[in-house]
Scaffold this motif. Structure first.
Motif, PDB file in Angstrom:
ATOM      1  N   LEU A  96      40.777 -60.151  -4.120  1.00 32.47           N
ATOM      2  CA  LEU A  96      40.166 -61.305  -4.780  1.00 32.47           C
ATOM      3  C   LEU A  96      38.697 -61.417  -4.406  1.00 32.47           C
ATOM      4  CD1 LEU A  96      42.955 -64.017  -4.420  1.00 32.47           C
ATOM      5  CD2 LEU A  96      42.198 -62.907  -6.506  1.00 32.47           C
ATOM      6  N   LEU A  97      38.408 -61.086  -3.144  1.00 40.07           N
ATOM      7  CA  LEU A  97      37.018 -61.133  -2.669  1.00 40.07           C
ATOM      8  C   LEU A  97      36.157 -60.153  -3.453  1.00 40.07           C
ATOM      9  CD1 LEU A  97      35.455 -62.336  -0.026  1.00 40.07           C
ATOM     10  CD2 LEU A  97      35.639 -60.004   0.747  1.00 40.07           C
ATOM     11  N   ALA A  98      36.659 -58.922  -3.601  1.00 46.55           N
ATOM     12  CA  ALA A  98      35.898 -57.906  -4.338  1.00 46.55           C
ATOM     13  C   ALA A  98      35.712 -58.335  -5.786  1.00 46.55           C
ATOM     14  CB  ALA A  98      36.630 -56.576  -4.260  1.00 46.55           C
ATOM     15  N   LYS A  99      36.784 -58.861  -6.378  1.00 47.96           N
ATOM     16  CA  LYS A  99      36.733 -59.296  -7.771  1.00 47.96           C
ATOM     17  C   LYS A  99      35.711 -60.416  -7.949  1.00 47.96           C
ATOM     18  CE  LYS A  99      39.789 -61.587 -11.003  1.00 47.96           C
ATOM     19  NZ  LYS A  99      41.070 -62.294 -11.040  1.00 47.96           N
ATOM     20  N   ASN A 100      35.738 -61.356  -7.007  1.00 50.83           N
ATOM     21  CA  ASN A 100      34.831 -62.497  -7.093  1.00 50.83           C
ATOM     22  C   ASN A 100      33.380 -62.051  -6.972  1.00 50.83           C
ATOM     23  OD1 ASN A 100      34.429 -65.372  -7.241  1.00 50.83           O
ATOM     24  ND2 ASN A 100      33.787 -65.238  -5.117  1.00 50.83           N
ATOM     25  N   GLN A 101      33.153 -61.083  -6.106  1.00 50.16           N
ATOM     26  CA  GLN A 101      31.781 -60.589  -5.921  1.00 50.16           C
ATOM     27  C   GLN A 101      31.267 -59.949  -7.209  1.00 50.16           C
ATOM     28  OE1 GLN A 101      31.463 -57.651  -2.904  1.00 50.16           O
ATOM     29  NE2 GLN A 101      29.277 -57.984  -2.602  1.00 50.16           N
ATOM     30  N   LEU A 102      32.129 -59.142  -7.818  1.00 44.69           N
ATOM     31  CA  LEU A 102      31.724 -58.489  -9.073  1.00 44.69           C
ATOM     32  C   LEU A 102      31.487 -59.527 -10.165  1.00 44.69           C
ATOM     33  CD1 LEU A 102      34.001 -55.361  -9.125  1.00 44.69           C
ATOM     34  CD2 LEU A 102      31.563 -55.477  -8.722  1.00 44.69           C
ATOM     35  N   TYR A 127      39.005 -58.492  12.367  1.00 48.79           N
ATOM     36  CA  TYR A 127      37.560 -58.466  12.586  1.00 48.79           C
ATOM     37  C   TYR A 127      36.886 -57.711  11.447  1.00 48.79           C
ATOM     38  CZ  TYR A 127      33.300 -58.267  15.390  1.00 48.79           C
ATOM     39  OH  TYR A 127      32.025 -58.419  15.848  1.00 48.79           O
ATOM     40  N   GLU A 128      37.454 -56.550  11.112  1.00 47.15           N
ATOM     41  CA  GLU A 128      36.880 -55.740  10.031  1.00 47.15           C
ATOM     42  C   GLU A 128      36.920 -56.484   8.709  1.00 47.15           C
ATOM     43  OE1 GLU A 128      38.792 -51.907   9.855  1.00 47.15           O
ATOM     44  OE2 GLU A 128      38.411 -51.606  11.981  1.00 47.15           O
ATOM     45  N   ALA A 129      38.057 -57.146   8.440  1.00 43.84           N
ATOM     46  CA  ALA A 129      38.191 -57.883   7.180  1.00 43.84           C
ATOM     47  C   ALA A 129      37.125 -58.961   7.084  1.00 43.84           C
ATOM     48  CB  ALA A 129      39.572 -58.506   7.082  1.00 43.84           C
ATOM     49  N   ASN A 130      36.844 -59.624   8.204  1.00 47.19           N
ATOM     50  CA  ASN A 130      35.837 -60.686   8.187  1.00 47.19           C
ATOM     51  C   ASN A 130      34.432 -60.130   8.020  1.00 47.19           C
ATOM     52  OD1 ASN A 130      37.071 -63.394   8.512  1.00 47.19           O
ATOM     53  ND2 ASN A 130      38.123 -62.316  10.145  1.00 47.19           N
ATOM     54  N   ILE A 131      34.199 -58.944   8.596  1.00 46.33           N
ATOM     55  CA  ILE A 131      32.903 -58.282   8.378  1.00 46.33           C
ATOM     56  C   ILE A 131      32.719 -58.000   6.885  1.00 46.33           C
ATOM     57  CG2 ILE A 131      31.649 -56.127   8.732  1.00 46.33           C
ATOM     58  CD1 ILE A 131      31.454 -57.449  11.225  1.00 46.33           C
ATOM     59  N   THR A 132      33.796 -57.513   6.245  1.00 49.40           N
ATOM     60  CA  THR A 132      33.723 -57.232   4.807  1.00 49.40           C
ATOM     61  C   THR A 132      33.399 -58.495   4.027  1.00 49.40           C
ATOM     62  OG1 THR A 132      35.407 -55.570   5.186  1.00 49.40           O
ATOM     63  CG2 THR A 132      34.953 -56.155   2.906  1.00 49.40           C
TER      64      THR A 132
END
Lengths: 136, 150
Positions: free
Chosen positions: A106-112, B128-133
């Motif tokens: 969802l994060l990637a989708k929202n960014q796009l 931690y990695e997920a939050n960095i992303t």
């Protein structure tokens, strides 16, 4: 004069605001992935906008004198994005329901989506500039 | 700017996950420590420690402010409220030659399960990695927003 206040612009503005809010909410969900009993939230906007705009291009438009009237046909008002909390599902033993894979997609989708909206907005502004300056 | 709140949420989570990592490191480092505390003239073994996480927006004031300002969605983030000790009893190991063995030859070893700590460690580092992303995504959006009208 309606240079930057047309329905296109306010729709895009609403979408960008909603995308910002969604980014905040998803960040919060990801931040709380290890918090016991945390329940994820999500942002409703596109479906509300669709409801507001009505289905199809109806010629018949109901006049609204009160905010609580049911809109008939196309309405130009942009709905506010709403945050809803999903209390129903359970993901793991600590009653937390954040599915990290889903949140990351969802994060990637929202960014796009956000980039797309900004690009569209820039395109509109560019078109307007061409109109003002009279040259490409 | 409202977008920066996404930063706050991710940043608080990075802090919390880093703290979890520190606590896990401490547990693994002390997996064999028989002299964790000195109580009533006797040594007690190290006790496993755990971090308690909680959403930042749990207080009454936060929820009230959110409702009053009409901004739906509480102020985001996570916080570590305290570090608690695991109360499961110490493991008893038969080792008469150990300096901390009791009269029957048993030594109280810490209640740390290294396997469990390793699993927690992977979980913490993945979070931690997920939050960095998420942080990078927010940053990308911020930069994109600066391009509006250019």
């Amino acid at each position: 004069m309606n240079l930057l206040n047309g329905p296109e612009f306010s729709r895009l503005q609403g979408a960008i605001n909603a995308a910002e809010m969604r980014q905040r909410v998803i960040s919060n969900n990801i931040a709380n992935v290890d918090t016991p009993k945390f329940k994820r939230s999500e942002v409703l906007f596109e479906s509300l906008l669709e409801q507001n705009m009505g289905s199809g291009n109806s010629q018949f438009i109901g006049r609204r004198t009160n905010a609580r009237h049911i809109p008939i046909g196309q309405s130009s008002s942009i709905p506010d994005a709403k945050v809803i909390t999903d209390e129903t599902s359970v993901m793991n033993n600590d009653v937390n329901n954040v599915d990290i894979d889903r949140e990351m997609s969802l994060l990637a989708k929202n960014q796009l989506n956000y980039n797309y909206y900004v690009q569209q907005l820039n395109h509109d502004i560019k078109m307007m500039r061409i109109g003002i300056e009279g040259r490409a | 700017m409202r977008l920066s709140n996404g930063f706050d949420a991710s940043a608080s989570a990075l802090t919390a996950q880093r703290l979890r990592m520190d606590v896990i490191s401490s547990n693994i480092a002390n997996a064999e420590t028989t002299r964790g505390k000195y109580v009533n003239g006797k040594y007690e073994p190290y006790q496993r420690k755990m971090v308690v996480l909680q959403p930042t927006s749990d207080s009454f004031a936060d929820i009230l402010n959110g409702q009053m300002s009409g901004a739906s969605g509480a102020s985001p983030g996570v916080k570590a409220t305290r570090i608690i000790e695991d109360q499961t009893p110490a493991k008893l190991v038969y080792d008469p030659s150990h300096p901390d063995a009791d009269e029957n030859g048993y030594v109280k070893m810490p209640n740390v399960d290294v396997l469990k700590e390793m699993v927690d460690m992977i979980s913490a580092s993945r979070s931690y990695e997920a939050n960095i992303t998420a942080l990078n995504a927010t940053k990308g959006m911020f930069v994109k927003a600066l391009e509006i009208g250019k």
